[in-house]
Scaffold this active site. Structure first.
Site, PDB file in Angstrom:
ATOM      1  N   VAL A 279      -5.618   0.257   2.718  1.00 56.19           N
ATOM      2  CA  VAL A 279      -5.746  -1.440   2.652  1.00 56.19           C
ATOM      3  C   VAL A 279      -6.925  -2.111   1.632  1.00 56.19           C
ATOM      4  O   VAL A 279      -6.561  -3.071   0.511  1.00 56.19           O
ATOM      5  CB  VAL A 279      -5.891  -2.098   4.057  1.00 56.19           C
ATOM      6  CG1 VAL A 279      -6.306  -3.596   3.773  1.00 56.19           C
ATOM      7  CG2 VAL A 279      -4.771  -2.038   4.711  1.00 56.19           C
TER       8      VAL A 279
ATOM      9  N   GLU B 151       0.811  -1.131   0.093  1.00 57.83           N
ATOM     10  CA  GLU B 151       0.030   0.068  -0.070  1.00 57.83           C
ATOM     11  C   GLU B 151       0.641   1.264  -0.204  1.00 57.83           C
ATOM     12  O   GLU B 151       1.964   1.103   0.154  1.00 57.83           O
ATOM     13  CB  GLU B 151      -0.865   0.025   1.312  1.00 57.83           C
ATOM     14  CG  GLU B 151       0.041  -0.029   2.452  1.00 57.83           C
ATOM     15  CD  GLU B 151      -1.057   0.277   3.865  1.00 57.83           C
ATOM     16  OE1 GLU B 151      -1.555   1.354   3.691  1.00 57.83           O
ATOM     17  OE2 GLU B 151      -1.267  -0.611   4.637  1.00 57.83           O
TER      18      GLU B 151
ATOM     19  N   LYS C  52      -5.594  -2.972  14.026  1.00 63.72           N
ATOM     20  CA  LYS C  52      -4.964  -1.815  14.942  1.00 63.72           C
ATOM     21  C   LYS C  52      -5.665  -1.976  16.186  1.00 63.72           C
ATOM     22  O   LYS C  52      -6.887  -1.943  16.465  1.00 63.72           O
ATOM     23  CB  LYS C  52      -5.023  -0.477  14.130  1.00 63.72           C
ATOM     24  CG  LYS C  52      -4.247  -0.334  13.056  1.00 63.72           C
ATOM     25  CD  LYS C  52      -4.440   0.952  12.304  1.00 63.72           C
ATOM     26  CE  LYS C  52      -3.621   1.144  11.176  1.00 63.72           C
ATOM     27  NZ  LYS C  52      -4.008   0.286   9.986  1.00 63.72           N
TER      28      LYS C  52
ATOM     29  N   LYS D 242      -6.190  10.416   0.376  1.00 62.78           N
ATOM     30  CA  LYS D 242      -6.162   8.952   1.095  1.00 62.78           C
ATOM     31  C   LYS D 242      -7.366   8.131   0.413  1.00 62.78           C
ATOM     32  O   LYS D 242      -8.453   8.718   0.518  1.00 62.78           O
ATOM     33  CB  LYS D 242      -6.289   8.920   2.557  1.00 62.78           C
ATOM     34  CG  LYS D 242      -6.391   7.675   3.283  1.00 62.78           C
ATOM     35  CD  LYS D 242      -6.544   7.767   4.601  1.00 62.78           C
ATOM     36  CE  LYS D 242      -6.370   6.521   5.328  1.00 62.78           C
ATOM     37  NZ  LYS D 242      -6.604   6.585   6.947  1.00 62.78           N
TER      38      LYS D 242
ATOM     39  N   SER E 149     -14.229  -0.016   9.127  1.00 57.89           N
ATOM     40  CA  SER E 149     -13.530   0.277   8.032  1.00 57.89           C
ATOM     41  C   SER E 149     -14.106  -0.502   6.620  1.00 57.89           C
ATOM     42  O   SER E 149     -14.497  -1.627   6.812  1.00 57.89           O
ATOM     43  CB  SER E 149     -12.054  -0.269   8.474  1.00 57.89           C
ATOM     44  OG  SER E 149     -11.292  -0.370   7.215  1.00 57.89           O
ATOM     45  N   ALA E 150     -13.661   0.274   5.713  1.00 59.25           N
ATOM     46  CA  ALA E 150     -13.926  -0.432   4.390  1.00 59.25           C
ATOM     47  C   ALA E 150     -13.209  -1.701   3.890  1.00 59.25           C
ATOM     48  O   ALA E 150     -13.567  -2.336   3.070  1.00 59.25           O
ATOM     49  CB  ALA E 150     -13.833   0.613   3.202  1.00 59.25           C
ATOM     50  N   ASP E 151     -12.115  -1.913   4.851  1.00 64.11           N
ATOM     51  CA  ASP E 151     -11.078  -3.037   4.483  1.00 64.11           C
ATOM     52  C   ASP E 151     -11.918  -4.386   4.734  1.00 64.11           C
ATOM     53  O   ASP E 151     -11.595  -5.115   3.960  1.00 64.11           O
ATOM     54  CB  ASP E 151      -9.931  -3.202   5.717  1.00 64.11           C
ATOM     55  CG  ASP E 151      -9.036  -1.857   5.625  1.00 64.11           C
ATOM     56  OD1 ASP E 151      -9.248  -0.911   4.731  1.00 64.11           O
ATOM     57  OD2 ASP E 151      -8.229  -1.622   6.313  1.00 64.11           O
TER      58      ASP E 151
ATOM     59  N   ASP F 117     -19.470   3.067  12.844  1.00 64.99           N
ATOM     60  CA  ASP F 117     -18.046   3.148  12.051  1.00 64.99           C
ATOM     61  C   ASP F 117     -17.119   1.967  11.840  1.00 64.99           C
ATOM     62  O   ASP F 117     -16.914   1.363  12.990  1.00 64.99           O
ATOM     63  CB  ASP F 117     -17.173   4.277  12.819  1.00 64.99           C
ATOM     64  CG  ASP F 117     -16.025   4.744  12.248  1.00 64.99           C
ATOM     65  OD1 ASP F 117     -16.009   4.376  11.023  1.00 64.99           O
ATOM     66  OD2 ASP F 117     -15.627   5.696  12.730  1.00 64.99           O
TER      67      ASP F 117
END
EC number: 4.2.1.70
Length: 309
Positions: A107, A26, A160, A87, A141-143, A139
């Protein structure tokens, strides 16, 4: 290998054509994850770690609206040194391309682009996941959703530790994303060796990961990604007591300052860097270098298995 939508670096083009191992990397860690001037030096070290383990690095990013798989050094330098680099998650790619933006892939975006390019292994530091208090904020992540629909193997140090690790593992299970520990039955917590949760499966070598990938292809029933969770050795992790104090203080500051959405993760990571006087940054670098090496070894083993078959 060049088309109207993606530019491929020469080294990556040759490797993909000849069936040689390639590892996707990335660019968000370069533009947003590490401070200048360390970011460019570390980016080059990451690529070198992949090469030394026998694979070709393919750092992915966008330069002046052009999506590039295998950034050359001038383009990598540009993303590491210029201001205003966007980003980019998957949803941002088309808009950024149409507007001629410079962008660093997350990611999620890196996974999607790598899979489209025919690259099967990707190394990163830690995944995004379900945020704390997600029951109120929604909330996430789109990951996670991207990995649910993208056939790629991601080597990482878990998610994380500033996130809700347990909820993230539950979401990965629901989404059908496989998770295996590398020489561990415990899910790593990024800065921490142990994130506090058990894993059902573990492998002990890159060759075993290659066997898993081959079995997935043979069965033909997989639809998404595979996470290889690679923990730091205990003597290389961030001191757990320092980690817990820093996280508690960071969460309190987050609420005080009203930070929400995609600004949460960079805010907390910056707080860790400051509050630990750079110790968390050193750990972060160790994480990505170890993951890059392991990803390359997996890519080499998978290429050898394909050649043997």
């Amino acid at each position: 290998m060049t088309d109207l939508h993606i530019r491929y670096g020469t080294e990556v083009t040759d490797a993909l054509r000849d069936g040689h191992p390639v590892v996707a990397l990335e660019s968000t860690i370069v533009s947003h994850g590490l401070p200048r001037p360390d970011n460019l030096r570390v980016a080059r070290q990451i690529e070198q770690a992949v090469r030394e383990a026998g694979a070709v690095p393919a750092t992915i990013g966008m330069v002046a609206g052009e999506l590039v798989v295998g950034l050359d050094d001038p383009r990598l330098t540009r993303l590491a040194t210029v201001d205003g680099v966007a980003k980019l998650s998957v949803r941002d790619l088309a808009v950024a391309a149409a507007t001629g933006a410079d962008g660093a892939t997350t990611v999620a975006a890196t996974s999607a682009v790598a899979a489209a390019a025919g690259i099967g292994v990707f190394a990163t530091g830690g995944l995004g996941g379900v945020h704390r208090e997600a029951a109120q904020s929604f909330d996430e992540s789109a990951d996670l959703v991207t990995l649910a629909r993208t056939p790629i193997t991601v080597v990482c140090a878990g998610v994380k530790s500033i996130l809700d690790v347990g909820a993230t593992l539950e979401r990965l299970e629901t989404l059908g994303v496989g998770v295996i520990g590398y020489r561990t039955r415990r899910f790593p917590g990024f800065y921490l060796t142990d994130g506090g949760f058990d894993l059902d499966w573990s492998v002990d070598s890159p060759e075993q990961v290659a066997d898993v990938l081959a079995a997935r292809e043979q069965h033909g029933v997989h639809h998404g990604g595979l996470i290889v969770a690679n923990p730091l050795p205990a003597d290389e992790q961030l001191d757990p007591e320092l980690h817990d104090r820093t996280l508690a203080d960071g969460l309190a500051r987050l609420e005080r300052d009203g930070v929400t959405g995609k600004a949460v993760t960079p805010y907390l990571l910056a707080h860790f860097h400051s509050a630990t006087e750079g110790a968390s940054l050193a750990v972060n670098v160790r994480i990505i270098l170890r993951n890059a090496e392991l990803a390359a070894r997996i890519a080499v083993a998978a290429a050898a298995r394909r050649a043997g078959a």
